[in-house]
Every structure is written in structure tokens, then in C-alpha cells.
Design a protein around this motif. Structure first.
Motif, PDB file in Angstrom:
ATOM      1  N   UNK A 135     -11.632  -0.982  -4.640  1.00 26.83           N
ATOM      2  CA  UNK A 135     -12.712  -1.052  -5.622  1.00 26.83           C
ATOM      3  C   UNK A 135     -13.006  -2.521  -5.863  1.00 26.83           C
ATOM      4  N   UNK A 136     -14.205  -2.802  -6.335  1.00 26.91           N
ATOM      5  CA  UNK A 136     -14.504  -4.182  -6.702  1.00 26.91           C
ATOM      6  C   UNK A 136     -15.105  -4.224  -8.102  1.00 26.91           C
ATOM      7  N   UNK A 137     -15.329  -5.430  -8.585  1.00 23.70           N
ATOM      8  CA  UNK A 137     -15.790  -5.579  -9.959  1.00 23.70           C
ATOM      9  C   UNK A 137     -17.132  -4.883 -10.180  1.00 23.70           C
ATOM     10  N   UNK A 167       0.849  -1.181   0.000  1.00 27.61           N
ATOM     11  CA  UNK A 167       0.000   0.000   0.000  1.00 27.61           C
ATOM     12  C   UNK A 167       0.892   1.241   0.000  1.00 27.61           C
ATOM     13  N   UNK A 168       0.550   2.192  -0.838  1.00 25.08           N
ATOM     14  CA  UNK A 168       1.343   3.408  -0.906  1.00 25.08           C
ATOM     15  C   UNK A 168       0.658   4.516  -0.128  1.00 25.08           C
ATOM     16  N   UNK A 169       1.435   5.530   0.244  1.00 25.29           N
ATOM     17  CA  UNK A 169       0.881   6.675   0.957  1.00 25.29           C
ATOM     18  C   UNK A 169       0.374   7.742  -0.006  1.00 25.29           C
ATOM     19  N   UNK A 170       0.856   7.740  -1.231  1.00 26.67           N
ATOM     20  CA  UNK A 170       0.467   8.755  -2.201  1.00 26.67           C
ATOM     21  C   UNK A 170      -0.937   8.452  -2.726  1.00 26.67           C
ATOM     22  N   UNK A 171      -1.782   9.470  -2.821  1.00 22.61           N
ATOM     23  CA  UNK A 171      -3.123   9.233  -3.356  1.00 22.61           C
ATOM     24  C   UNK A 171      -3.067   8.900  -4.846  1.00 22.61           C
ATOM     25  N   UNK A 172      -4.003   8.098  -5.270  1.00 25.30           N
ATOM     26  CA  UNK A 172      -4.127   7.773  -6.691  1.00 25.30           C
ATOM     27  C   UNK A 172      -4.740   8.990  -7.371  1.00 25.30           C
ATOM     28  N   UNK A 173      -4.235   9.333  -8.529  1.00 29.17           N
ATOM     29  CA  UNK A 173      -4.734  10.488  -9.276  1.00 29.17           C
ATOM     30  C   UNK A 173      -5.532  10.040 -10.496  1.00 29.17           C
ATOM     31  N   UNK A 174      -6.279  10.962 -11.051  1.00 27.07           N
ATOM     32  CA  UNK A 174      -7.015  10.685 -12.285  1.00 27.07           C
ATOM     33  C   UNK A 174      -6.045  10.280 -13.385  1.00 27.07           C
ATOM     34  N   UNK A 175      -4.911  10.971 -13.465  1.00 21.97           N
ATOM     35  CA  UNK A 175      -3.925  10.658 -14.499  1.00 21.97           C
ATOM     36  C   UNK A 175      -3.374   9.236 -14.333  1.00 21.97           C
ATOM     37  N   UNK A 176      -3.190   8.807 -13.086  1.00 20.10           N
ATOM     38  CA  UNK A 176      -2.694   7.451 -12.846  1.00 20.10           C
ATOM     39  C   UNK A 176      -3.736   6.422 -13.245  1.00 20.10           C
ATOM     40  N   UNK A 177      -4.993   6.665 -12.893  1.00 22.87           N
ATOM     41  CA  UNK A 177      -6.051   5.745 -13.315  1.00 22.87           C
ATOM     42  C   UNK A 177      -6.070   5.620 -14.833  1.00 22.87           C
ATOM     43  N   UNK A 220      -4.296  -4.489  -8.744  1.00 20.16           N
ATOM     44  CA  UNK A 220      -3.224  -3.488  -8.722  1.00 20.16           C
ATOM     45  C   UNK A 220      -3.617  -2.304  -7.844  1.00 20.16           C
ATOM     46  N   UNK A 221      -4.817  -1.794  -8.043  1.00 20.77           N
ATOM     47  CA  UNK A 221      -5.266  -0.628  -7.286  1.00 20.77           C
ATOM     48  C   UNK A 221      -5.464  -0.961  -5.813  1.00 20.77           C
ATOM     49  N   UNK A 222      -5.915  -2.179  -5.524  1.00 25.23           N
ATOM     50  CA  UNK A 222      -6.079  -2.572  -4.120  1.00 25.23           C
ATOM     51  C   UNK A 222      -4.732  -2.557  -3.402  1.00 25.23           C
ATOM     52  N   UNK A 223      -3.687  -3.026  -4.093  1.00 28.57           N
ATOM     53  CA  UNK A 223      -2.342  -2.998  -3.515  1.00 28.57           C
ATOM     54  C   UNK A 223      -1.874  -1.567  -3.264  1.00 28.57           C
ATOM     55  N   UNK A 254     -15.534   7.478  -7.527  1.00 30.13           N
ATOM     56  CA  UNK A 254     -15.471   6.470  -6.470  1.00 30.13           C
ATOM     57  C   UNK A 254     -14.133   6.499  -5.747  1.00 30.13           C
ATOM     58  N   UNK A 255     -13.060   6.607  -6.513  1.00 32.31           N
ATOM     59  CA  UNK A 255     -11.716   6.643  -5.915  1.00 32.31           C
ATOM     60  C   UNK A 255     -11.580   7.853  -4.993  1.00 32.31           C
ATOM     61  N   UNK A 256     -12.019   9.005  -5.462  1.00 33.77           N
ATOM     62  CA  UNK A 256     -11.928  10.216  -4.640  1.00 33.77           C
ATOM     63  C   UNK A 256     -12.694  10.045  -3.326  1.00 33.77           C
TER      64      UNK A 256
END
Length: 83
Positions: free
Chosen positions: A56-58, A1-11, A48-51, A73-75
Motif C-alpha cells: 500500500x502507499x500513502x 514478508x510473511x506467508x499468512x494473509x493480512x486479515x481485517x482484524x489485523x488491520x 509495517x504492512x509492506x514488510x 485494497x488489501x484483499x
């Protein structure tokens, strides 16, 4: 798990890499299933995103198969996790 938030660009980049598309080719409101995001690719992205700390789920992808829908949802979940 990372501390950095996931961004729209990363998604966008993660989805594009999985679909072998240029990130710029995927619009915020494009249906990702139309780009070829099948259940196996979706599950790989979800793992990948869960790690990376994004739960998120299917069902989330099935109900909101657009980048903008997933981003909302991510936000919400990232804000809920940081509260």
C-alpha cells in the motif's frame, strides 16, 4: 514478508495500536484521520504492512481513509499476489 494473509482484524488491531485506541473503537467506516491518523503514523503503518507483504502507499490511505476502504485494497492486492 510473511506467508499468512493480512486479515481485517489485523488491520484494525495495527491501526488501533498506532492510535492508542481499543480495536473495538474503530468502526469499519470511521474516517481514520478523525481518529488522529496523521501522515507520520500512516507511513509507519505502511512500512509495517509492506514488510508483511501488503503493498500500500500513502495515496491509498489518503483516498480511502477508512478501514473498509483499506481492507478492500488489501484483499484485491493479496488476491493479485496469489494468482
Amino acid at each position: 514478508m510473511t506467508d499468512a494473509p493480512v486479515t481485517l482484524e489485523k488491520l484494525r488491531a495495527d491501526i488501533a495500536a498506532m492510535l492508542e485506541e481499543a480495536p473495538a473503537a474503530i468502526g469499519d467506516d470511521d474516517n481514520l484521520m478523525d481518529f488522529g491518523l496523521d501522515s507520520m503514523r500512516a507511513m509507519n503503518l505502511l512500512l509495517q504492512w509492506e514488510e508483511e507483504g501488503v503493498p500500500l502507499d500513502f495515496g491509498d490511505i489518503a483516498e480511502t481513509p477508512t478501514l473498509s476502504g483499506l481492507w478492500a485494497l488489501v484483499q484485491a492486492r493479496q488476491q493479485g499476489a496469489s494468482s
